[in-house]
Design a protein around this motif. Sequence first.
Motif, PDB file in Angstrom:
ATOM      1  N   GLN A  36      45.728  48.246  30.284  1.00 36.44           N
ATOM      2  CA  GLN A  36      44.707  48.037  31.302  1.00 36.44           C
ATOM      3  C   GLN A  36      44.402  46.543  31.366  1.00 36.44           C
ATOM      4  O   GLN A  36      43.949  45.947  30.391  1.00 36.44           O
ATOM      5  CB  GLN A  36      43.446  48.824  30.955  1.00 36.44           C
ATOM      6  N   VAL A  37      44.631  45.929  32.533  1.00 32.99           N
ATOM      7  CA  VAL A  37      44.551  44.480  32.670  1.00 32.99           C
ATOM      8  C   VAL A  37      43.300  44.071  33.449  1.00 32.99           C
ATOM      9  O   VAL A  37      43.002  44.630  34.513  1.00 32.99           O
ATOM     10  CB  VAL A  37      45.797  43.921  33.393  1.00 32.99           C
ATOM     11  N   THR A  38      42.580  43.099  32.910  1.00 37.36           N
ATOM     12  CA  THR A  38      41.534  42.377  33.634  1.00 37.36           C
ATOM     13  C   THR A  38      42.004  40.937  33.767  1.00 37.36           C
ATOM     14  O   THR A  38      42.418  40.336  32.773  1.00 37.36           O
ATOM     15  CB  THR A  38      40.187  42.427  32.904  1.00 37.36           C
ATOM     16  N   ALA A  50      36.615  37.043  48.318  1.00 36.58           N
ATOM     17  CA  ALA A  50      37.313  38.315  48.140  1.00 36.58           C
ATOM     18  C   ALA A  50      36.505  39.302  47.303  1.00 36.58           C
ATOM     19  O   ALA A  50      36.524  40.511  47.564  1.00 36.58           O
ATOM     20  CB  ALA A  50      38.669  38.073  47.491  1.00 36.58           C
ATOM     21  N   ILE A  51      35.769  38.808  46.292  1.00 43.19           N
ATOM     22  CA  ILE A  51      35.021  39.736  45.436  1.00 43.19           C
ATOM     23  C   ILE A  51      33.628  40.028  45.982  1.00 43.19           C
ATOM     24  O   ILE A  51      32.938  40.922  45.482  1.00 43.19           O
ATOM     25  CB  ILE A  51      34.921  39.219  43.983  1.00 43.19           C
ATOM     26  N   GLY A  52      33.193  39.278  47.002  1.00 42.05           N
ATOM     27  CA  GLY A  52      31.920  39.567  47.653  1.00 42.05           C
ATOM     28  C   GLY A  52      30.746  39.451  46.695  1.00 42.05           C
ATOM     29  O   GLY A  52      30.647  38.531  45.896  1.00 42.05           O
ATOM     30  N   ASP A  53      29.867  40.430  46.752  1.00 44.74           N
ATOM     31  CA  ASP A  53      28.638  40.398  45.965  1.00 44.74           C
ATOM     32  C   ASP A  53      28.877  41.002  44.581  1.00 44.74           C
ATOM     33  O   ASP A  53      28.215  41.973  44.181  1.00 44.74           O
ATOM     34  CB  ASP A  53      27.545  41.159  46.711  1.00 44.74           C
ATOM     35  N   ARG A  72      32.169  39.793  37.736  1.00 48.03           N
ATOM     36  CA  ARG A  72      33.199  40.830  37.714  1.00 48.03           C
ATOM     37  C   ARG A  72      33.239  41.553  39.047  1.00 48.03           C
ATOM     38  O   ARG A  72      32.202  41.926  39.607  1.00 48.03           O
ATOM     39  CB  ARG A  72      32.937  41.829  36.597  1.00 48.03           C
ATOM     40  N   GLY A  73      34.466  41.730  39.552  1.00 46.87           N
ATOM     41  CA  GLY A  73      34.648  42.436  40.812  1.00 46.87           C
ATOM     42  C   GLY A  73      36.068  42.928  40.957  1.00 46.87           C
ATOM     43  O   GLY A  73      36.893  42.802  40.039  1.00 46.87           O
ATOM     44  N   ASP A  79      41.417  44.296  38.861  1.00 49.67           N
ATOM     45  CA  ASP A  79      40.154  44.182  38.135  1.00 49.67           C
ATOM     46  C   ASP A  79      40.006  42.715  37.750  1.00 49.67           C
ATOM     47  O   ASP A  79      40.822  42.182  36.991  1.00 49.67           O
ATOM     48  CB  ASP A  79      40.193  45.072  36.895  1.00 49.67           C
ATOM     49  N   LEU A  80      38.972  42.054  38.256  1.00 53.90           N
ATOM     50  CA  LEU A  80      38.865  40.602  38.135  1.00 53.90           C
ATOM     51  C   LEU A  80      37.610  40.167  37.395  1.00 53.90           C
ATOM     52  O   LEU A  80      36.539  40.754  37.555  1.00 53.90           O
ATOM     53  CB  LEU A  80      38.850  39.949  39.519  1.00 53.90           C
ATOM     54  N   LEU A  81      37.767  39.112  36.603  1.00 54.12           N
ATOM     55  CA  LEU A  81      36.672  38.287  36.136  1.00 54.12           C
ATOM     56  C   LEU A  81      36.831  36.937  36.810  1.00 54.12           C
ATOM     57  O   LEU A  81      37.947  36.383  36.829  1.00 54.12           O
ATOM     58  CB  LEU A  81      36.721  38.100  34.623  1.00 54.12           C
TER      59      LEU A  81
END
Length: 480
Positions: A36-38, A50-53, A72-73, A79-81
Motif C-alpha cells: 500500500q503506497v502513499t 488537485a487535492i482540493g480541500d 493528505r488527499g 493516496d497523497l501526502l
Amino acid sequence: MRLLAVASECAPLVKTGGLADVVGALPAALAEHGVQVTTLLPGYPAVLRAIGDARTLRRIDDLFGGTARLRRGTAGGLDLLVLDAPHLFDRPGSPYLAPDGGEWADNGLRFAALGAAAALVATGGVRGLTFDAVHAHDWQAGLVPAYLRFAQPRRPVLFTVHNLAFQGKFPLSLFPRLGLPAEALSVQGLEYYGTIGFLKAGLWYADRITTVSPTYAAEIGTPELGMGLDGLIRGRGGHVSGILNGLDTADWDPARDHRLAARFDAADPARRAANKAALQRRLGLAEDADALLFGFVGRMTWQKGVDLVLGALPAMLGEGAQLAMLGTGEWGIEEGSRGAAAAHPGRVGVHVGFDEALARLVYAGSDVVLVPSRFEPCGLAQLAALRYGALPLVAHVGGLVDSVVDANEMALAEGAGAGFHFAPVTQEMLAATVLRVARLWRDKGTWRALQANALRTDVSWTRSAARYAALYREMMADAG
C-alpha cells in the motif's frame, strides 16, 4: 506492507519526464503484491489544486524559512501526502526552473525540505501514519536516505536513480541549514568534490539502490557512464540492481485511446492504417500508405541522438521513407529539424513543442519509432511504440537493450524480434540499420509478424512490481 514513496513529480499531477510516469503508475501495480503506497510530493500549485480541500495532518512551524503543512488527499487514483510550503513551492514555472528558464536559486533548500519532511513522516512524526519502508526517487529525494540514517526509529530506504546525469549539486555553504550532524559532511556522506551532492547522498546512505533497467545498472558502474560516481556504485556491490520500467497499460491502450483517429488492438492491427494517414495529414506529409514512416517523440537533445537522426535522413529519403518528429530541446537541433522539414516538404514533418494527442498519434501511426539515445537509463518511447504496434529502432544501450528484442537473423528464424538495435551509436550505423529496416519493410509478411510480436509484448509493470515488492521485503528483513 505500508510504503512511503517520495518524489518531486508524479503523473498525472505534475510531469517533466519519465520519472513522473513511474511514480504515478507504480502504486497501482504494487497493490497487486500487497504493498500500500502513499506518495509524498511537494506542494506545487498544480498539486494543491488537485487535492482540493485536503485536511492538514501536521503543521511545521519553521521549515527552512517558513511555515509548512503536511496535507493528505487523493488525486489521480493516488493516496497523497503533500508538503504545502508556500515559501518553497508556490511559484510559477516548472518544478525546477523559473519562468526565465534558469534554476531556482534555492533548489537545494526546496528539496532538502522534501527529504526532511519524508524523514519526519517515515519515523512516526505524523499521528496515525506508520510506514514499513521508504522508496525515494532521484536526486530531488536524495537526502531522504541521509535524514533517515540519522533518525529513529530506523526505516529501510530504497533509492532509485532514474538518470545519473542529473545529480543535484549545491554549495557547501548550504550544509549548516540542513540540520544534519557534522559527520554527514564528509566523503563518506554528502561531500562531493567540494559540493553537497544530493544524488551522491542517496547512493551512500540508502539500504538498497535500483536503476530503471538492468543494463543501465551495469553501465553506471563504469568510468564511461558513471558520471564520476562509478567508484561509489561499484563499492555498493550487490546492493545495486536494475528493475525495468513499465507502462500504465490502462492509460496506454490503443483499443481505448480517444486521442487516436482509429482504435485498434493486436487482434485487428489493420486499423492502424487510419492513424498513419491522420499523422501524415497532421504533419504535412504525403498521404502514402506504402511509404515507410519513421517517427520520433522526445527531447531534441544530443543525449537523445536527434542529431544522428538528421544525419541519417539521406538514407531514409533514399529508401522513399518519411520522417515525423515531435519534441523540444536544444535550439540548434530544433532549428536543424525545422530546416529538414523546409528542405523536404511532404517527406519530413516536424512539430516543435509538446502535444500529448500528437505524441499518441506518432506512436499509433508510425511504422518505426526512433530511439537513438547515446545513453538511456530506461526510456518509455520504445515501450509506447511496442504497445501501439510501431517497431522501435533503438541504440544498443541501457534499458533499450533490455526492452526491445532485435529482429536479427536468428530471431527472425525463430519467429521472434519486435524491433531493431544499432551499435556503435553513430550516424553511420543508424543509417545502415535504416537500410536493414527498409529491406524488411518490403517483405510484408515478415513485417506483419514483427508488428504482431510488438503488439503482444508485455510492457506492463507486472513483473517489475513483483521485483520491487520483493526488494522492499528483503530490506525489511535485513533491518530486523
